[in-house]
Design an enzyme around this catalytic site. Structure first.
Site, PDB file in Angstrom:
ATOM      1  N   THR A 155      -1.595  -5.334  20.738  1.00 32.24           N
ATOM      2  CA  THR A 155      -2.070  -3.963  20.921  1.00 32.24           C
ATOM      3  C   THR A 155      -3.312  -3.741  20.080  1.00 32.24           C
ATOM      4  O   THR A 155      -3.343  -4.093  18.894  1.00 32.24           O
ATOM      5  CB  THR A 155      -0.959  -2.980  20.487  1.00 32.24           C
ATOM      6  OG1 THR A 155       0.177  -3.246  21.304  1.00 32.24           O
ATOM      7  CG2 THR A 155      -1.390  -1.536  20.646  1.00 32.24           C
ATOM      8  N   GLN A 204     -22.127 -11.884   6.950  1.00 31.23           N
ATOM      9  CA  GLN A 204     -23.016 -11.386   5.883  1.00 31.23           C
ATOM     10  C   GLN A 204     -24.419 -11.054   6.384  1.00 31.23           C
ATOM     11  O   GLN A 204     -25.258 -10.619   5.597  1.00 31.23           O
ATOM     12  CB  GLN A 204     -23.104 -12.417   4.747  1.00 31.23           C
ATOM     13  CG  GLN A 204     -21.808 -12.628   4.001  1.00 31.23           C
ATOM     14  CD  GLN A 204     -21.356 -11.401   3.211  1.00 31.23           C
ATOM     15  OE1 GLN A 204     -22.119 -10.446   2.997  1.00 31.23           O
ATOM     16  NE2 GLN A 204     -20.115 -11.399   2.773  1.00 31.23           N
ATOM     17  N   CYS A 247     -11.096 -18.330  -9.442  1.00 32.50           N
ATOM     18  CA  CYS A 247      -9.869 -18.457 -10.223  1.00 32.50           C
ATOM     19  C   CYS A 247      -8.754 -18.924  -9.304  1.00 32.50           C
ATOM     20  O   CYS A 247      -8.029 -18.121  -8.722  1.00 32.50           O
ATOM     21  CB  CYS A 247      -9.471 -17.123 -10.827  1.00 32.50           C
ATOM     22  SG  CYS A 247     -10.747 -16.421 -11.850  1.00 32.50           S
TER      23      CYS A 247
END
Ligand code: PLP
Length: 407
Positions: free
Chosen positions: A244, A183, A330
């Site tokens: 990869t 952030q 939630c």
């Protein structure tokens, strides 16, 4: 007229910048080579693109060398690699890890996993702004401590931690320091020449790059930092992360890093102005609004507010044209208050009325003004239905009421 819905949840993810998509396109089409193919030009072209991306990301954080960047599938994997990789790599040296309570789940859940393996984890408290005190970090260090993991900036409340101070302590004590900078990178300046961080997690999709690509910075120093790999296979990324390489993803992450770096000072100012316009607009027109997180030590675009005397879910429903997130996680059927808000001392009632607004590169002043109007309207409407708010306006101290009294 603003276009609806308005996206204002840029800490969760960001839209892909069209310039990033443009840079990626050739690597999704004609330049499809495997960066590990050494025998033909398809491979060489892909490898060159990966190395350019590595340089662009290294530059964003002013790393000493692009070799310090290891590509991963995202910052969740980077955090896992830092925590488990160091824990396993330094098992013979010690088993103690220091972190803090408002870290991202990628760090906290890796710590919980390591506890089951016998590692000892200290979860430091934060203050009411979400700040960890560097001296509490120092006090927690023992002769068994192998790693400190403290994030740069919090995704929910935006608080920026004193990373340089903690880095100095880690360096002085000879303990490795991992920092989840998802952030912070591309939002505030990060300078690895001035910051004693040894490992740093970064993510593409939080800075207008693609999803599914991230990086772990691992400082080149003597003795070498031994992060044990989580994923074994072809020995890619110096054996630290096989698989990869996601060439178009890396190209996009690199392009996104360069764009973020180029506009950083101006964009910081612009986002801070939008965030303050939003905060001021709401706090001057509504009473009983509380700011969560530090007033100044925060990333520019992020503001988290609690609106007392409204029901959080009803407020979010009212704001259906605006994509923001709430202070309740939630989890399955239950509505639990956010652990970050709980850690800074916000009670469950207030946490449920919290909304995180994150303005980003593509938000405008008109959108901010629309959001102010919408929030003021719905908070006012919901408070008109609230008997508690009415009582407070009448001067009743809610703390003196015995709610359980017999009717
Ligand atoms: C989003 C985020 C992550 C996870 O990053 P992904 O690339 O989505 O796995 C980790 N830490 C913080 C602070 C974040 O905001």
């Amino acid at each position: 007229m603003v276009k609806l819905p308005i996206y204002m949840d840029n800490n969760a993810t960001t839209p892909l910048d069209p310039r990033v998509l443009e840079a990626m396109m050739p690597y999704l089409t004609q330049n499809f080579g495997n960066a590990a193919s050494r025998t033909h030009s398809f491979g060489w072209i892909a490898e060159a693109a990966v190395e350019k991306g590595r340089e662009q990301i290294a530059r964003l954080i002013n790393a000493s060398s692009p070799d310090e960047i290891i590509f991963t599938s995202g910052a969740t994997e980077s955090d896992n690699l830092a925590l488990k990789g160091i824990a396993w790599g330094y098992k013979s040296k010690g088993n103690h890890i220091i972190t803090q309570k408002t870290e991202h789940k990628a760090v906290l859940d890796s710590c919980k996993f390591l506890q089951k393996e016998g590692y000892d984890v200290t979860y430091l408290d934060v203050d009411k702004y979400g700040l960890v005190d560097p001296e509490t970090v120092r006090a927690a260090i023992t002769d068994k401590t192998i790693l400190i993991s403290i994030m740069y900036a919090n995704s929910e409340i935006g608080t920026v931690q004193p990373i340089r101070e903690i880095g100095e302590i880690a360096k002085e004590k000879g303990v490795l320091f991992h920092c989840d900078a998802v952030q912070a990178a591309g939002k505030i300046p990060i300078d690895m020449q001035k910051t004693a961080v040894d490992l740093m997690a970064l993510s593409g999709h939080k800075i207008y790059g693609p999803k599914g690509v991230g990086a772990l910075y691992i400082r080149k120093k003597k003795p070498f930092i031994k992060a044990a790999p989580l994923i074994h296979g072809g020995g890619h990324e110096k054996g630290k992360r096989s698989g990869t390489l996601n060439v178009p993803g890396i190209v996009g992450f690199g392009a996104a890093s360069e764009l973020a770096q180029k506009d950083l000072p101006a964009e910081m100012e612009r986002l801070k102005r939008l965030r303050e316009r939003l905060r001021e607009g709401l706090t001057t027109r509504l009473d009983y609004v509380h700011l969560n997180g530090h007033p100044e030590k925060r990333i520019p675009g992020s503001v988290n507010l609690s609106f007392e005397f409204v029901e959080g879910e009803s407020l979010l429903m009212g704001l259906k044209d605006v994509a923001v997130s709430s202070g309740s996680a939630c989890t399955s059927a239950s509505l639990e208050p956010s652990y970050v808000l709980t850690a800074i001392g916000v009670g469950p009632e207030l946490a449920h009325t919290s909304i995180r607004f994150c303005v980003g590169r593509f938000n405008t002043e008109e959108e901010v003004d629309y959001v102010i109007e919408a929030v003021v309207k719905h908070v006012t409407r919901l408070r008109e239905l609230s008997p508690l708010y009415e009582m407070v306006l009448e001067g009743i101290d809610l703390n003196t009421i015995n709610w359980n009294a017999e009717q």
